[in-house]
Scaffold this motif. Structure first.
Motif, short mmCIF file in Angstrom:
data_model
loop_
_atom_site.label_atom_id
_atom_site.label_comp_id
_atom_site.label_asym_id
_atom_site.label_seq_id
_atom_site.Cartn_x
_atom_site.Cartn_y
_atom_site.Cartn_z
N TYR A 76 -8.80 -22.07 -11.93
CA TYR A 76 -9.46 -20.98 -12.65
C TYR A 76 -8.50 -20.20 -13.55
O TYR A 76 -8.94 -19.34 -14.31
CB TYR A 76 -10.10 -20.01 -11.65
CG TYR A 76 -11.19 -20.65 -10.83
CD1 TYR A 76 -12.49 -20.76 -11.32
CD2 TYR A 76 -10.91 -21.15 -9.56
CE1 TYR A 76 -13.49 -21.35 -10.57
CE2 TYR A 76 -11.90 -21.75 -8.80
CZ TYR A 76 -13.19 -21.85 -9.31
OH TYR A 76 -14.17 -22.44 -8.56
N ASN A 77 -7.18 -20.48 -13.43
CA ASN A 77 -6.14 -19.80 -14.21
C ASN A 77 -6.17 -18.29 -13.99
O ASN A 77 -6.05 -17.50 -14.93
CB ASN A 77 -6.27 -20.11 -15.71
CG ASN A 77 -6.14 -21.60 -15.99
OD1 ASN A 77 -5.40 -22.29 -15.29
ND2 ASN A 77 -6.85 -22.09 -16.98
N LYS A 78 -6.36 -17.91 -12.72
CA LYS A 78 -6.41 -16.49 -12.38
C LYS A 78 -5.52 -16.22 -11.17
O LYS A 78 -5.26 -17.12 -10.36
CB LYS A 78 -7.85 -16.07 -12.04
CG LYS A 78 -8.78 -16.05 -13.24
CD LYS A 78 -10.16 -15.58 -12.82
CE LYS A 78 -11.10 -15.53 -14.03
NZ LYS A 78 -12.46 -15.09 -13.65
N VAL A 79 -5.10 -14.96 -11.05
CA VAL A 79 -4.33 -14.55 -9.87
C VAL A 79 -5.30 -14.38 -8.71
O VAL A 79 -6.32 -13.67 -8.83
CB VAL A 79 -3.58 -13.22 -10.14
CG1 VAL A 79 -2.84 -12.78 -8.89
CG2 VAL A 79 -2.60 -13.40 -11.30
N ILE A 80 -4.99 -15.03 -7.59
CA ILE A 80 -5.88 -14.92 -6.42
C ILE A 80 -5.20 -14.18 -5.27
O ILE A 80 -5.87 -13.73 -4.35
CB ILE A 80 -6.36 -16.31 -5.95
CG1 ILE A 80 -5.16 -17.21 -5.62
CG2 ILE A 80 -7.25 -16.95 -6.99
CD1 ILE A 80 -5.54 -18.51 -4.96
N ARG A 81 -3.86 -14.05 -5.28
CA ARG A 81 -3.17 -13.35 -4.20
C ARG A 81 -1.94 -12.62 -4.73
O ARG A 81 -1.31 -13.09 -5.69
CB ARG A 81 -2.71 -14.33 -3.10
CG ARG A 81 -3.83 -15.02 -2.37
CD ARG A 81 -3.28 -15.86 -1.21
NE ARG A 81 -4.32 -16.71 -0.65
CZ ARG A 81 -4.54 -17.97 -1.02
NH1 ARG A 81 -3.79 -18.52 -1.95
NH2 ARG A 81 -5.50 -18.68 -0.46
N HIS A 82 -1.63 -11.51 -4.08
CA HIS A 82 -0.37 -10.80 -4.31
C HIS A 82 0.37 -10.71 -2.98
O HIS A 82 -0.26 -10.53 -1.94
CB HIS A 82 -0.61 -9.38 -4.85
CG HIS A 82 -1.06 -9.36 -6.27
ND1 HIS A 82 -2.37 -9.44 -6.66
CD2 HIS A 82 -0.34 -9.26 -7.43
CE1 HIS A 82 -2.46 -9.40 -7.97
NE2 HIS A 82 -1.24 -9.28 -8.47
N TYR A 83 1.70 -10.80 -3.05
CA TYR A 83 2.52 -10.68 -1.84
C TYR A 83 3.38 -9.43 -2.00
O TYR A 83 4.34 -9.42 -2.78
CB TYR A 83 3.38 -11.93 -1.66
CG TYR A 83 2.56 -13.21 -1.59
CD1 TYR A 83 2.04 -13.66 -0.38
CD2 TYR A 83 2.29 -13.94 -2.74
CE1 TYR A 83 1.28 -14.82 -0.32
CE2 TYR A 83 1.54 -15.10 -2.69
CZ TYR A 83 1.03 -15.53 -1.48
OH TYR A 83 0.26 -16.68 -1.42
N HIS A 84 3.02 -8.36 -1.28
CA HIS A 84 3.67 -7.07 -1.41
C HIS A 84 4.72 -6.89 -0.32
O HIS A 84 4.46 -7.19 0.85
CB HIS A 84 2.66 -5.93 -1.32
CG HIS A 84 1.67 -5.93 -2.45
ND1 HIS A 84 2.00 -5.55 -3.73
CD2 HIS A 84 0.37 -6.28 -2.49
CE1 HIS A 84 0.94 -5.66 -4.51
NE2 HIS A 84 -0.07 -6.11 -3.78
N GLY A 85 5.90 -6.39 -0.68
CA GLY A 85 6.92 -6.13 0.33
C GLY A 85 8.31 -5.93 -0.24
O GLY A 85 9.10 -5.16 0.29
N HIS A 86 8.63 -6.62 -1.32
CA HIS A 86 9.97 -6.48 -1.90
C HIS A 86 10.15 -5.11 -2.53
O HIS A 86 9.21 -4.54 -3.11
CB HIS A 86 10.23 -7.57 -2.93
CG HIS A 86 10.69 -8.87 -2.33
ND1 HIS A 86 11.90 -9.01 -1.68
CD2 HIS A 86 10.10 -10.08 -2.27
CE1 HIS A 86 12.03 -10.25 -1.26
NE2 HIS A 86 10.95 -10.92 -1.60
N LEU A 87 11.36 -4.59 -2.42
CA LEU A 87 11.66 -3.25 -2.91
C LEU A 87 12.35 -3.26 -4.27
O LEU A 87 12.65 -2.20 -4.81
CB LEU A 87 12.57 -2.52 -1.90
CG LEU A 87 12.06 -2.49 -0.45
CD1 LEU A 87 13.09 -1.85 0.45
CD2 LEU A 87 10.73 -1.77 -0.37
N SER A 88 12.61 -4.45 -4.79
CA SER A 88 13.31 -4.53 -6.07
C SER A 88 12.91 -5.83 -6.76
O SER A 88 12.07 -6.58 -6.28
CB SER A 88 14.82 -4.46 -5.85
OG SER A 88 15.50 -4.29 -7.08
#
Length: 493
Positions: free
Chosen positions: A256-268
């Protein structure tokens, strides 16, 4: 007349008179003697003519101290040298103890005596020639003091294997395509598993998909709000992963050429990422001195690899232990246990920041790149194998193909092509900046081989993507290896 001295105490200068001492008990006498001796010692130390030199020491004591110090500091070395000497003596004793038949009247050596055939002047004779002539030659026992006998001994001992391996011949690589399209530095590149297209990410915040055969632009993906530093395509899923200086790690669905997930946690800022080849796991590293392991589907953080003390510049994954390897600007390389989330080993051989890693596709080895050297390591324990010396620049990227060609790309636009087994640099290329760019924009930030290993792609600071291929017309005769080990040895040592 001179008075005879009956008591050795009388010989001490400054001692009290006899009548004073005689009246004292025995314990007081000893205490007084000790006090006098200590006083004399202090006086000697105070008025000694040369403070820089200690009082003279007997030669036996000096030799004893030296031998103790030598044994303490170099005991292991001395032991190994003695063992090597014994092994050499055993080799000499193991040589044939009897001379071969030399025709009529030949002489057989006594058991336990190593003999060499000489011509009487000390020169070694060819046994076959002497047998043909049918002449009897004198036999001289080895181990004498003459130089001729020493030469004979050396000639009979087995010769050592050469120290440097001869490199395998590889065809020279040549530039065949320059692709322009990004409006900022190109910082990341990766090839799709089917070998039909490849993706690049740049400082213009855009991920671009290119056709591998024609080099034409197929698609542009926008979503990052800062420079894209890492792009990886999953070998088992229709997913593309990207990381950038906006601290975001995104998973793109390529259907679909779309973002399906984000991975949050890095501080920089994200520096690099790697997809595990057999598990549904993603590993990212960042400027916050950590590498984080993510469950690909649930977006949950599985592990946080904390141990580096500076930016983690690169990370690679493999199916066997150690499954995760990280390189950092703290000049160390760490190997991690994916099950426990702990560091298995820390390699501290590099002197400067380590910015790039590559795993050999077939051998259980990997290489790490630093401005001081490119170093090869043997897995799983991380044993150091050899240095690939000569690329004196800040190396940003390393890539290896199935044929054993290692390519290192540096900040100054230089590419070095190495033979993996011998560590020999068989080609150097200086990239040319795109017209309109300044010479200082000739840096190479990322690189990779395609799935066949016959196409090499670089992402560069002049906003271009360059593609290289081996010269099909080159042969070993037309492009011979310029391999001079004696010159290399002089430079190295």
């Amino acid at each position: 007349m001179s008075a005879t001295v009956s008591d050795p105490y009388d010989q001490i200068p400054g001692a009290p008179a006899d009548d004073d001492v005689e009246d004292r008990p025995e314990a007081d006498k000893k205490a007084l003697l000790n006090q006098v001796f200590r006083s004399l010692k202090r006086a000697q130390d105070l008025f000694y003519h040369d403070y820089a030199q200690p009082p003279p020491m007997p030669e036996e004591n000096d030799n004893l101290i030296r031998s103790i110090k030598r044994t303490h500091e170099y005991g292991n070395v001395i032991k190994k040298v003695e063992e090597a000497k014994k092994a050499k003596e055993n080799e000499m004793l193991a040589l044939p103890t009897s001379a071969p038949s030399l025709g009529a009247g030949s002489v057989i050596a006594a058991a336990g005596t190593t003999l060499a055939i000489t011509d009487g002047t000390g020169k070694l004779m060819n046994q076959q020639t002497s047998a043909q002539k049918g002449k009897l030659l004198p036999l001289v026992p080895l181990g004498g003091n003459s130089k001729a006998e020493d030469n004979t001994t050396r000639s009979l001992l087995p010769s050592k294997a050469p120290m440097m391996m001869k490199p395998k011949w590889h065809a020279p690589w040549e530039l065949y395509r320059v692709i322009s399209g990004h409006t900022g530095w190109v910082r990341a590149v990766d090839v799709e598993p089917q070998n039909q297209w490849f993706a690049t990410g740049g400082a213009d915040r855009i991920i671009k998909i290119w056709d591998l055969a024609s080099g034409s632009l197929k698609l542009s993906l926008t979503g990052h709000i800062s420079s894209v530093r890492a792009v990886k395509i999953s070998p088992r899923h229709p997913f593309l992963f990207s990381g950038g200086e906006d601290k975001q790690v995104k998973c793109w669905d390529l259907e679909y050429n779309k973002v399906i997930r984000h991975y949050h946690g890095h501080l920089s800022a994200i520096q690099a990422l790697s997809v595990h080849p057999s598990l549904d796991v993603l590993v990212t590293c960042a400027r916050d001195s950590t590498a984080r392991v993510w469950d690909m589907r649930t977006k949950a953080q599985v592990h946080c690899f904390a141990g580096h003390t500076n930016t983690v510049a690169d990370v690679v994954c493999q199916s066997v232990d150690p499954q995760v390897i990280t390189a950092s600007h703290d000049a160390t390389v760490r190997m991690w246990d994916l099950a426990t989330g702990r560091s298995m080993c820390t390699l501290t051989h590099h002197k400067k920041s380590v910015r790039a890693l590559t795993i050999h596709p077939r051998l259980n080895m990997f290489a790490s790149a630093s401005p001081d050297n490119i170093k090869q390591w043997k897995l799983p324990k991380g044993e150091f194998m050899q240095n690939l010396s000569g690329h004196n620049a800040i190396i940003n990227t390393l890539s290896t193909n199935d044929d054993g060609v290692v390519v290192s790309g540096a900040d100054n636009g230089s590419l070095c092509f190495w033979d993996w087994r011998s560590g020999f640099c068989f080609q150097k290329i200086q990239t040319k900046p795109q017209p309109g760019s300044i010479e200082s924009e000739a840096g190479i930030y990322a690189s990779c081989f395609d799935k066949t290993g016959l196409r090499f792609i670089t992402a560069e600071a002049d906003k271009t993507v360059k593609m290289y291929k081996p010269d099909d017309s080159a042969t070993e005769e037309s492009h011979p290896i310029v391999w001079r080990p004696e010159i290399v040895k002089k430079k190295t040592y």
